[in-house]
Scaffold this active site. Sequence first.
Site, PDB file in Angstrom:
ATOM      1  N   GLY A   6       0.830  -1.218   0.000  1.00 57.06           N
ATOM      2  CA  GLY A   6       0.000   0.000   0.000  1.00 57.06           C
ATOM      3  C   GLY A   6       0.854   1.254   0.000  1.00 57.06           C
ATOM      4  O   GLY A   6       2.091   1.189  -0.084  1.00 57.06           O
ATOM      5  N   ASN A  31      -6.590  -3.622  -2.000  1.00 64.24           N
ATOM      6  CA  ASN A  31      -6.634  -2.156  -1.924  1.00 64.24           C
ATOM      7  C   ASN A  31      -5.260  -1.580  -2.265  1.00 64.24           C
ATOM      8  O   ASN A  31      -4.868  -0.532  -1.770  1.00 64.24           O
ATOM      9  CB  ASN A  31      -7.045  -1.738  -0.492  1.00 64.24           C
ATOM     10  CG  ASN A  31      -7.651  -0.350  -0.474  1.00 64.24           C
ATOM     11  OD1 ASN A  31      -8.130   0.125  -1.491  1.00 64.24           O
ATOM     12  ND2 ASN A  31      -7.578   0.298   0.668  1.00 64.24           N
ATOM     13  N   SER A 120      -4.352   6.454  13.751  1.00 59.06           N
ATOM     14  CA  SER A 120      -4.649   7.692  13.008  1.00 59.06           C
ATOM     15  C   SER A 120      -5.064   8.811  13.948  1.00 59.06           C
ATOM     16  O   SER A 120      -5.702   8.574  14.977  1.00 59.06           O
ATOM     17  CB  SER A 120      -5.782   7.409  12.010  1.00 59.06           C
ATOM     18  OG  SER A 120      -6.287   8.611  11.477  1.00 59.06           O
ATOM     19  N   TYR A 145     -14.700   3.780  10.065  1.00 62.62           N
ATOM     20  CA  TYR A 145     -13.243   3.646   9.831  1.00 62.62           C
ATOM     21  C   TYR A 145     -12.492   4.158  11.061  1.00 62.62           C
ATOM     22  O   TYR A 145     -11.667   3.441  11.635  1.00 62.62           O
ATOM     23  CB  TYR A 145     -12.804   4.426   8.581  1.00 62.62           C
ATOM     24  CG  TYR A 145     -11.341   4.766   8.641  1.00 62.62           C
ATOM     25  CD1 TYR A 145     -10.903   6.038   9.000  1.00 62.62           C
ATOM     26  CD2 TYR A 145     -10.382   3.783   8.413  1.00 62.62           C
ATOM     27  CE1 TYR A 145      -9.556   6.328   9.106  1.00 62.62           C
ATOM     28  CE2 TYR A 145      -9.031   4.065   8.514  1.00 62.62           C
ATOM     29  CZ  TYR A 145      -8.623   5.356   8.873  1.00 62.62           C
ATOM     30  OH  TYR A 145      -7.282   5.623   8.993  1.00 62.62           O
ATOM     31  N   LYS A 149     -10.037   2.221  14.248  1.00 70.70           N
ATOM     32  CA  LYS A 149      -8.699   2.609  14.739  1.00 70.70           C
ATOM     33  C   LYS A 149      -8.722   2.741  16.267  1.00 70.70           C
ATOM     34  O   LYS A 149      -7.839   2.246  16.965  1.00 70.70           O
ATOM     35  CB  LYS A 149      -8.240   3.922  14.099  1.00 70.70           C
ATOM     36  CG  LYS A 149      -7.918   3.796  12.633  1.00 70.70           C
ATOM     37  CD  LYS A 149      -6.806   2.775  12.385  1.00 70.70           C
ATOM     38  CE  LYS A 149      -6.466   2.634  10.918  1.00 70.70           C
ATOM     39  NZ  LYS A 149      -5.473   1.570  10.674  1.00 70.70           N
ATOM     40  N   PHE A 174      -0.793  11.575  11.094  1.00 73.93           N
ATOM     41  CA  PHE A 174      -1.566  12.737  10.704  1.00 73.93           C
ATOM     42  C   PHE A 174      -1.822  12.598   9.206  1.00 73.93           C
ATOM     43  O   PHE A 174      -2.280  11.502   8.799  1.00 73.93           O
ATOM     44  CB  PHE A 174      -0.856  14.011  11.225  1.00 73.93           C
ATOM     45  CG  PHE A 174      -1.133  14.137  12.705  1.00 73.93           C
ATOM     46  CD1 PHE A 174      -0.554  13.261  13.612  1.00 73.93           C
ATOM     47  CD2 PHE A 174      -2.044  15.061  13.180  1.00 73.93           C
ATOM     48  CE1 PHE A 174      -0.868  13.312  14.964  1.00 73.93           C
ATOM     49  CE2 PHE A 174      -2.363  15.127  14.545  1.00 73.93           C
ATOM     50  CZ  PHE A 174      -1.772  14.255  15.422  1.00 73.93           C
ATOM     51  N   ARG A 227      -4.638  21.054   8.655  1.00 72.64           N
ATOM     52  CA  ARG A 227      -4.185  19.689   8.907  1.00 72.64           C
ATOM     53  C   ARG A 227      -2.667  19.659   9.035  1.00 72.64           C
ATOM     54  O   ARG A 227      -1.993  20.631   8.676  1.00 72.64           O
ATOM     55  CB  ARG A 227      -4.588  18.759   7.734  1.00 72.64           C
ATOM     56  CG  ARG A 227      -6.077  18.570   7.541  1.00 72.64           C
ATOM     57  CD  ARG A 227      -6.693  17.731   8.636  1.00 72.64           C
ATOM     58  NE  ARG A 227      -8.096  17.425   8.345  1.00 72.64           N
ATOM     59  CZ  ARG A 227      -9.107  18.250   8.615  1.00 72.64           C
ATOM     60  NH1 ARG A 227      -8.863  19.434   9.153  1.00 72.64           N
ATOM     61  NH2 ARG A 227     -10.343  17.893   8.349  1.00 72.64           N
ATOM     62  N   ARG A 291     -17.441  19.898   3.850  1.00 65.89           N
ATOM     63  CA  ARG A 291     -17.691  18.455   3.701  1.00 65.89           C
ATOM     64  C   ARG A 291     -18.158  17.925   5.050  1.00 65.89           C
ATOM     65  O   ARG A 291     -17.464  18.108   6.069  1.00 65.89           O
ATOM     66  CB  ARG A 291     -16.403  17.749   3.260  1.00 65.89           C
ATOM     67  CG  ARG A 291     -16.510  16.267   3.092  1.00 65.89           C
ATOM     68  CD  ARG A 291     -15.239  15.664   2.456  1.00 65.89           C
ATOM     69  NE  ARG A 291     -14.078  15.738   3.355  1.00 65.89           N
ATOM     70  CZ  ARG A 291     -12.905  15.177   3.073  1.00 65.89           C
ATOM     71  NH1 ARG A 291     -12.709  14.553   1.918  1.00 65.89           N
ATOM     72  NH2 ARG A 291     -11.894  15.261   3.936  1.00 65.89           N
ATOM     73  N   PRO A 292     -19.343  17.255   5.089  1.00 66.13           N
ATOM     74  CA  PRO A 292     -19.821  16.736   6.369  1.00 66.13           C
ATOM     75  C   PRO A 292     -18.772  15.827   7.023  1.00 66.13           C
ATOM     76  O   PRO A 292     -18.133  15.031   6.360  1.00 66.13           O
ATOM     77  CB  PRO A 292     -21.062  15.917   5.973  1.00 66.13           C
ATOM     78  CG  PRO A 292     -21.481  16.446   4.636  1.00 66.13           C
ATOM     79  CD  PRO A 292     -20.225  16.931   3.946  1.00 66.13           C
ATOM     80  N   GLY A 293     -18.596  15.990   8.321  1.00 62.10           N
ATOM     81  CA  GLY A 293     -17.675  15.119   9.056  1.00 62.10           C
ATOM     82  C   GLY A 293     -16.286  15.703   9.164  1.00 62.10           C
ATOM     83  O   GLY A 293     -15.490  15.256   9.986  1.00 62.10           O
ATOM     84  N   ASP A 294     -15.982  16.719   8.358  1.00 66.78           N
ATOM     85  CA  ASP A 294     -14.641  17.310   8.449  1.00 66.78           C
ATOM     86  C   ASP A 294     -14.454  18.018   9.785  1.00 66.78           C
ATOM     87  O   ASP A 294     -15.361  18.724  10.241  1.00 66.78           O
ATOM     88  CB  ASP A 294     -14.451  18.344   7.340  1.00 66.78           C
ATOM     89  CG  ASP A 294     -13.792  17.720   6.114  1.00 66.78           C
ATOM     90  OD1 ASP A 294     -13.842  18.322   5.039  1.00 66.78           O
ATOM     91  OD2 ASP A 294     -13.246  16.607   6.248  1.00 66.78           O
TER      92      ASP A 294
END
Length: 338
Positions: A6, A31, A120, A145, A149, A174, A227, A291-294
């Site tokens: 990955g 993936n 994460s 998700y 974690k 991060f 971020r 964006r929802p959830g940000d």
Amino acid sequence: MTGGAGFIGSHTVVSLIEAGFEPIIVDDFSNSQRTALDGLRTILGREITCHTVNCTDAAAMHEIFANERLSGVIHFAAFKAVGESVAKPLKYYRNNLDSLVLLLELMPQYGVKNLVFSSSCTVYGQPKQLPVTEATPRQPAESPYGNTKAISEDIIRDAVRSELPVRALALRYFNPIGAHPSAQIGELPLGVPANLVPFITQTAAGIRPSLMVYGGDYDTPDGTCIRDYIHVMDLAEAHVQALRKLAESRETSSYDVINIGTGRGETVLSLIKTFEQETGVPLNYTIGPRRPGDIEKVYADVTKATQTLGWTARRSLAESLQDAWRWQEKLNHKVLEL
Ligand code: WQD
């Protein structure tokens, strides 16, 4: 290392080899792409042992533990698409948690003591205080998700508390960005990229008509989210330091969490401007709705990583974006459709 083909896994293979380790990849390519192995062969000038195995397959994993002399495990393998996890939570709980529990059952059976786990910063949610330290309380996950974690960290913590003979470090990543400077390996999102930097590079390459900046009305210097963007090679090197730390430990059972970031917060617009400055490629973007959830802003306090692992991120944002763009150009319009 599970998930070694990955994005982060493949870059960690390079750092492990450079540090004198002999990594073994376990990946079912559900993936990730086999082309990552070609890129690794070009960079390293040698083959890397790879077992095409789903790491929830107990029989196959027993076989690997029995036939390979393992000194430690890095567990990267996990589904990680935040949006998909909301639509298919059971797929995420099954895959991300079963694989970890199986590893924790196998390791003591084969005398493998050291585990580095890919966690994460998403476990922090929207921290009340910044920069965020490892003592900052976790917040309820915004997605299945993120919940896998947080639950995974608790599974390791409880297993170690029961004196399972495992020494574990959970590295809270991060935002990993960039690519190996050779442009032989890099981030290859499936379908339309959810993450910012691959969307930027695909827009700059003309694959996407424009970038939508999700939200310009946050409480930040330019109104866009903040971020902590870390070069994937810095992240890879943190895994080498974590393995070394565990290898020199005298403890039978131990567990700790460590933030792996740069310690610097950057806004979305500052990334766009830095990208344009570094590459000379103007970016077509518009500022749209959130964006929802940000979450609004998060970046790491990396004191513990420096003190515990003797590690700090060395690469700049400019270098990360240059490397990301060089990788995109190498892909030459190759896009993986879902
Ligand atoms: C970064 C910023 C967006 C795309 C997620 C997961 C995290 C980890 C990394 C797996 C945000 C903005 C993005 C776009 C935009 N995943 N953005 N336009 O959401 O911080 O983290 O990916 O390990 O666990 O939560 O990363 O790159 O999606 O977004 O404006 O087209 O860029 O709003 O502010 P995020 P991201």
